[in-house]
Design a protein around this motif. Structure first.
Motif, PDB file in Angstrom:
ATOM      1  N   ASP A 138      11.535  -3.399   5.715  1.00 34.53           N
ATOM      2  CA  ASP A 138      11.873  -4.312   4.634  1.00 34.53           C
ATOM      3  C   ASP A 138      11.797  -3.574   3.294  1.00 34.53           C
ATOM      4  O   ASP A 138      11.195  -2.510   3.198  1.00 34.53           O
ATOM      5  CB  ASP A 138      10.901  -5.496   4.638  1.00 34.53           C
ATOM      6  N   SER A 139      12.436  -4.137   2.285  1.00 33.39           N
ATOM      7  CA  SER A 139      12.393  -3.465   0.993  1.00 33.39           C
ATOM      8  C   SER A 139      12.396  -4.473  -0.134  1.00 33.39           C
ATOM      9  O   SER A 139      12.875  -5.590   0.017  1.00 33.39           O
ATOM     10  CB  SER A 139      13.585  -2.525   0.857  1.00 33.39           C
ATOM     11  N   ALA A 168       0.878  -1.168   0.000  1.00 37.06           N
ATOM     12  CA  ALA A 168       0.000   0.000   0.000  1.00 37.06           C
ATOM     13  C   ALA A 168       0.914   1.216   0.000  1.00 37.06           C
ATOM     14  O   ALA A 168       1.471   1.585   1.030  1.00 37.06           O
ATOM     15  CB  ALA A 168      -0.889  -0.005   1.233  1.00 37.06           C
ATOM     16  N   TYR A 201       7.617   4.551  -0.998  1.00 30.34           N
ATOM     17  CA  TYR A 201       7.394   4.208   0.402  1.00 30.34           C
ATOM     18  C   TYR A 201       5.964   3.745   0.596  1.00 30.34           C
ATOM     19  O   TYR A 201       5.039   4.245  -0.056  1.00 30.34           O
ATOM     20  CB  TYR A 201       7.680   5.414   1.300  1.00 30.34           C
ATOM     21  N   GLY A 202       5.776   2.809   1.476  1.00 29.90           N
ATOM     22  CA  GLY A 202       4.430   2.322   1.740  1.00 29.90           C
ATOM     23  C   GLY A 202       4.463   1.242   2.803  1.00 29.90           C
ATOM     24  O   GLY A 202       5.422   1.143   3.571  1.00 29.90           O
ATOM     25  N   THR A 203       3.412   0.451   2.834  1.00 29.60           N
ATOM     26  CA  THR A 203       3.296  -0.609   3.827  1.00 29.60           C
ATOM     27  C   THR A 203       3.256  -1.947   3.104  1.00 29.60           C
ATOM     28  O   THR A 203       2.440  -2.130   2.203  1.00 29.60           O
ATOM     29  CB  THR A 203       2.005  -0.433   4.641  1.00 29.60           C
ATOM     30  N   CYS A 204       4.122  -2.864   3.512  1.00 30.24           N
ATOM     31  CA  CYS A 204       4.191  -4.140   2.817  1.00 30.24           C
ATOM     32  C   CYS A 204       2.970  -5.003   3.176  1.00 30.24           C
ATOM     33  O   CYS A 204       2.243  -4.710   4.127  1.00 30.24           O
ATOM     34  CB  CYS A 204       5.483  -4.873   3.144  1.00 30.24           C
ATOM     35  N   ARG A 260       3.811   7.245  -0.692  1.00 25.78           N
ATOM     36  CA  ARG A 260       4.511   8.356  -1.342  1.00 25.78           C
ATOM     37  C   ARG A 260       5.747   7.812  -2.039  1.00 25.78           C
ATOM     38  O   ARG A 260       6.092   6.641  -1.904  1.00 25.78           O
ATOM     39  CB  ARG A 260       4.918   9.410  -0.321  1.00 25.78           C
ATOM     40  N   VAL A 266      10.246   0.659  -0.079  1.00 25.15           N
ATOM     41  CA  VAL A 266      10.569   0.428   1.320  1.00 25.15           C
ATOM     42  C   VAL A 266       9.295   0.422   2.158  1.00 25.15           C
ATOM     43  O   VAL A 266       8.445   1.305   2.013  1.00 25.15           O
ATOM     44  CB  VAL A 266      11.499   1.538   1.861  1.00 25.15           C
ATOM     45  N   CYS A 267       9.192  -0.567   3.046  1.00 28.83           N
ATOM     46  CA  CYS A 267       8.071  -0.594   3.992  1.00 28.83           C
ATOM     47  C   CYS A 267       8.410   0.305   5.170  1.00 28.83           C
ATOM     48  O   CYS A 267       9.402   0.082   5.859  1.00 28.83           O
ATOM     49  CB  CYS A 267       7.789  -2.009   4.483  1.00 28.83           C
TER      50      CYS A 267
END
Lengths: 167, 167
Positions: free
Chosen positions: B118-119, A141, B150-153, A144, B112-113
DNA sequence: ATTGCTGCAAACGATTTGCATGAGG
DNA sequence: CCTCATGCAAATCGTTTGCAGCAAT
């Protein structure tokens, strides 16, 4: 050193300042925080700039208007502005956090001259599309992205050519 | 904490190590610098990693092999590797300089989370095209760019959902 | 009154440098 | 031999925090 320009188009700026002040107050009220004369002053001066300010640079500008306002207050105000969306961190990867304000500003990116530090803004809608497509592909999700181009600006290229032909 | 994986595909690694060592020696010789056992060891261990190492992380790995090698030596070796193109700085915008090695690695970017750090790496040839086109447009001689999402894994999204439904 | 804000000074953390000693060319 | 590399410790520099006093609600 890139110069900090002050934007004094009175009418548009005035309107922008009022919008921003309102936004900030609502944000503060929603969290049970308080207004202060310092924050209003910092916001006003911040919005009157263009470009990308470090905390120190903004503090310098703020002190010209009110020498009693301290560095920490500017530092915390910028964090606050970033939280409520009035400001965004700009990443030039030179070890300094810079901010730009986000009022009436189209989504843009920066190209930075690694010789003189000057920068230009550019618009590239494809990049937004890439963010979404890659996020989807890997199950992220996305919130940016950060995109900068580094190189040598036209003026510095000329200076370098002159220097090398002189030697 | 993202895990650091060691790549031990003996054959390919071996070849890569020799290429890299040769490159480094030529670079050093060209500048009148000297080889050292420490630099060789650091290079070998660095190339055996995947992912993105801070100086401190690499130093920790190096110490496992030779506890007498100091932090500063690793720090200076990484700068050297970056200068001669063996390593590239990776910018995750968390206040730490990370490096990845650049041998047999296609041009890639990172997502990147922001929760777990983590990435994942992804490839996006359009981004190269944008760099050139924008550079040309503004008269910059571009050298590189930096692009991160950038975000959430996926895993962290699930954890967040569980947490919010539990409360 | 209570709680947040301010400004100073001090803490912090990663990076960088100075220097005496050791090793490479 | 001369110069560079090393490793320690200390300096640096931007960022962040603790705290006592002040201001806003």
């Amino acid at each position: 050193m890139p110069e900090v320009r002050i934007d004094d188009h009175a009418d548009a700026s005035q309107e922008r300042l009022e919008d921003a002040t309102r936004l900030l107050r609502e944000y503060l009220a929603g969290l049970g925080l308080k207004q202060s004369a310092q924050r209003d002053a910092i916001l006003r001066i911040f919005l009157a700039t263009r470009g990308h300010l470090s905390t120190e640079e903004l503090h310098r500008l703020v002190k010209e208007h009110d020498a009693t306002i301290g560095y920490t207050t500017v530092y915390r105000a910028l964090k606050l502005f970033a939280e409520c969306g009035l400001a965004a961190e700009v990443e030039f990867h030179d070890g300094v956090i810079r901010y730009e304000h986000r009022l009436n500003r189209r989504n843009h990116h920066h190209m930075v001259c690694t010789v003189c530090g000057d920068s230009v803004e550019f618009f590239s809608p494809e990049v937004e599309a890439i963010e979404h497509s890659i996020g989807e592909q890997f199950g992220y999700a996305t919130t940016r992205h950060s995109f900068q181009i580094y190189g040598t600006c036209h003026a510095c290229q000329i200076k370098q050519k002159e220097k090398s032909s002189a030697s």
